[in-house]
Design a protein around this motif. Structure first.
Motif, PDB file in Angstrom:
ATOM      1  N   SER A   7       0.845  -1.208   0.000  1.00 33.18           N
ATOM      2  CA  SER A   7       0.000   0.000   0.000  1.00 33.18           C
ATOM      3  C   SER A   7       0.874   1.248   0.000  1.00 33.18           C
ATOM      4  CB  SER A   7      -0.908   0.015   1.229  1.00 33.18           C
ATOM      5  OG  SER A   7      -1.808  -1.047   1.195  1.00 33.18           O
ATOM      6  N   GLU A  52      -5.432   7.529   1.227  1.00 38.85           N
ATOM      7  CA  GLU A  52      -6.066   6.243   1.532  1.00 38.85           C
ATOM      8  C   GLU A  52      -5.021   5.125   1.596  1.00 38.85           C
ATOM      9  OE1 GLU A  52      -8.874   3.002  -0.727  1.00 38.85           O
ATOM     10  OE2 GLU A  52      -9.409   5.112  -0.990  1.00 38.85           O
ATOM     11  N   LEU A  53      -4.158   5.083   0.610  1.00 37.85           N
ATOM     12  CA  LEU A  53      -3.149   4.018   0.558  1.00 37.85           C
ATOM     13  C   LEU A  53      -2.125   4.136   1.685  1.00 37.85           C
ATOM     14  CD1 LEU A  53      -2.807   3.978  -3.302  1.00 37.85           C
ATOM     15  CD2 LEU A  53      -3.736   2.135  -1.890  1.00 37.85           C
ATOM     16  N   LYS A  56      -3.801   2.940   4.829  1.00 32.45           N
ATOM     17  CA  LYS A  56      -3.887   1.474   4.820  1.00 32.45           C
ATOM     18  C   LYS A  56      -2.533   0.847   5.138  1.00 32.45           C
ATOM     19  CE  LYS A  56      -7.983   1.021   1.962  1.00 32.45           C
ATOM     20  NZ  LYS A  56      -8.570   0.593   0.703  1.00 32.45           N
ATOM     21  N   LEU A  59      -2.069   0.779   8.929  1.00 33.96           N
ATOM     22  CA  LEU A  59      -2.973  -0.061   9.724  1.00 33.96           C
ATOM     23  C   LEU A  59      -2.323  -1.397  10.058  1.00 33.96           C
ATOM     24  CD1 LEU A  59      -6.273   0.733   7.865  1.00 33.96           C
ATOM     25  CD2 LEU A  59      -5.890   1.068  10.309  1.00 33.96           C
ATOM     26  N   PRO A  62      -5.007  -5.552   7.113  1.00 36.58           N
ATOM     27  CA  PRO A  62      -5.641  -5.042   5.888  1.00 36.58           C
ATOM     28  C   PRO A  62      -7.102  -4.658   6.133  1.00 36.58           C
ATOM     29  CG  PRO A  62      -4.446  -7.073   5.438  1.00 36.58           C
ATOM     30  CD  PRO A  62      -4.446  -6.893   6.931  1.00 36.58           C
ATOM     31  N   THR A  63      -7.476  -3.531   5.572  1.00 30.50           N
ATOM     32  CA  THR A  63      -8.826  -2.995   5.758  1.00 30.50           C
ATOM     33  C   THR A  63      -9.342  -2.494   4.422  1.00 30.50           C
ATOM     34  OG1 THR A  63      -8.225  -2.281   7.986  1.00 30.50           O
ATOM     35  CG2 THR A  63     -10.162  -1.273   7.028  1.00 30.50           C
ATOM     36  N   ARG A  64     -10.621  -2.702   4.193  1.00 30.74           N
ATOM     37  CA  ARG A  64     -11.267  -2.178   2.994  1.00 30.74           C
ATOM     38  C   ARG A  64     -11.965  -0.879   3.348  1.00 30.74           C
ATOM     39  NH1 ARG A  64     -11.574  -5.375  -1.336  1.00 30.74           N
ATOM     40  NH2 ARG A  64     -13.450  -4.345  -2.076  1.00 30.74           N
ATOM     41  N   HIS A  66     -12.953   3.387   1.613  1.00 34.54           N
ATOM     42  CA  HIS A  66     -12.394   4.597   1.006  1.00 34.54           C
ATOM     43  C   HIS A  66     -12.507   5.807   1.923  1.00 34.54           C
ATOM     44  CE1 HIS A  66     -11.813   2.775  -2.915  1.00 34.54           C
ATOM     45  NE2 HIS A  66     -13.071   2.412  -2.956  1.00 34.54           N
ATOM     46  N   ASP A  71     -13.346   5.001   8.027  1.00 26.37           N
ATOM     47  CA  ASP A  71     -12.932   3.647   7.634  1.00 26.37           C
ATOM     48  C   ASP A  71     -11.470   3.356   7.971  1.00 26.37           C
ATOM     49  OD1 ASP A  71     -15.430   3.181   6.539  1.00 26.37           O
ATOM     50  OD2 ASP A  71     -14.782   3.396   4.455  1.00 26.37           O
ATOM     51  N   LEU A  72     -10.629   4.398   7.987  1.00 29.59           N
ATOM     52  CA  LEU A  72      -9.187   4.154   8.084  1.00 29.59           C
ATOM     53  C   LEU A  72      -8.546   4.811   9.314  1.00 29.59           C
ATOM     54  CD1 LEU A  72      -8.466   4.562   4.278  1.00 29.59           C
ATOM     55  CD2 LEU A  72      -8.802   2.439   5.552  1.00 29.59           C
ATOM     56  N   LYS A  75      -9.364   3.539  12.760  1.00 33.03           N
ATOM     57  CA  LYS A  75      -8.943   2.167  13.043  1.00 33.03           C
ATOM     58  C   LYS A  75      -7.445   2.053  13.344  1.00 33.03           C
ATOM     59  CE  LYS A  75     -12.775   0.207  10.553  1.00 33.03           C
ATOM     60  NZ  LYS A  75     -13.247  -0.367   9.321  1.00 33.03           N
TER      61      LYS A  75
END
Length: 161
Positions: A7, A52-53, A56, A59, A62-64, A66, A71-72, A75
């Motif tokens: 990522s 985003e990348l 990720k 993190l 791995p997380t899905r 956008h 979402d990111l 976490k």
């Protein structure tokens, strides 16, 4: 030697596109080149995807998703989240001569969390009466800050050296 791209590596690719497009946009603004000023949207799309990348990459698993904030960022472990917040606040102070606090950091981050999704389709009409604006400064400071943190964690990538 590892195979494939991480990522972080992928983030660097989109960061490079962001950097080139954004520099052209800034130069175009200075000389009134309207065609070059149109590059702000592609620059922000690439910058938001790079964010985003990079998130990720930071993190633990791995997380899905956008959405940059919910979402990111939310976490991340508290140490990494705090590091990002402090780096962004410091960049605003040192690079933009602007003071923001933790609350403003969170509000700006939440407001920009769907940029990658929304900016790709900015031409589509929103809800009646809804106007969307984008904080170019926040996105540019965020992507630079995330790149720097990833470089500290993972080392400079040979792809970007």
């Amino acid at each position: 030697m590892r195979k494939g791209f991480s990522s972080y590596d992928s983030g660097l690719m989109f960061y490079s596109a962001f950097e080139l497009l954004f520099q052209k946009y800034i130069l175009s603004r200075a000389v009134g080149d309207c065609k070059g000023m149109l590059l702000v949207i592609p620059a922000l799309v690439n910058g938001s995807f790079a964010c985003e990348l990079f998130l990720k990459a930071l993190l633990a698993k791995p997380t899905r998703g956008h959405r940059l904030y919910s979402d990111l960022y939310c976490k991340l472990d508290s140490r990494t989240a705090s590091e990002i917040e402090h780096k962004v606040i410091d960049h605003f102070k040192n690079e933009k001569n602007t003071i923001i606090d933790s609350g403003q950091f969170r509000l700006n981050f939440m407001a920009e969390e769907k940029d990658f999704e929304e900016l790709r389709y900015f031409y589509e009409p929103g809800k009646p009466g809804e106007e969307k604006s984008y904080n170019v400064d926040f996105v540019t400071v965020l992507v630079v800050s995330l790149k720097e943190i990833c470089e500290q964690r993972f080392g400079k990538s040979p792809l970007y050296s």
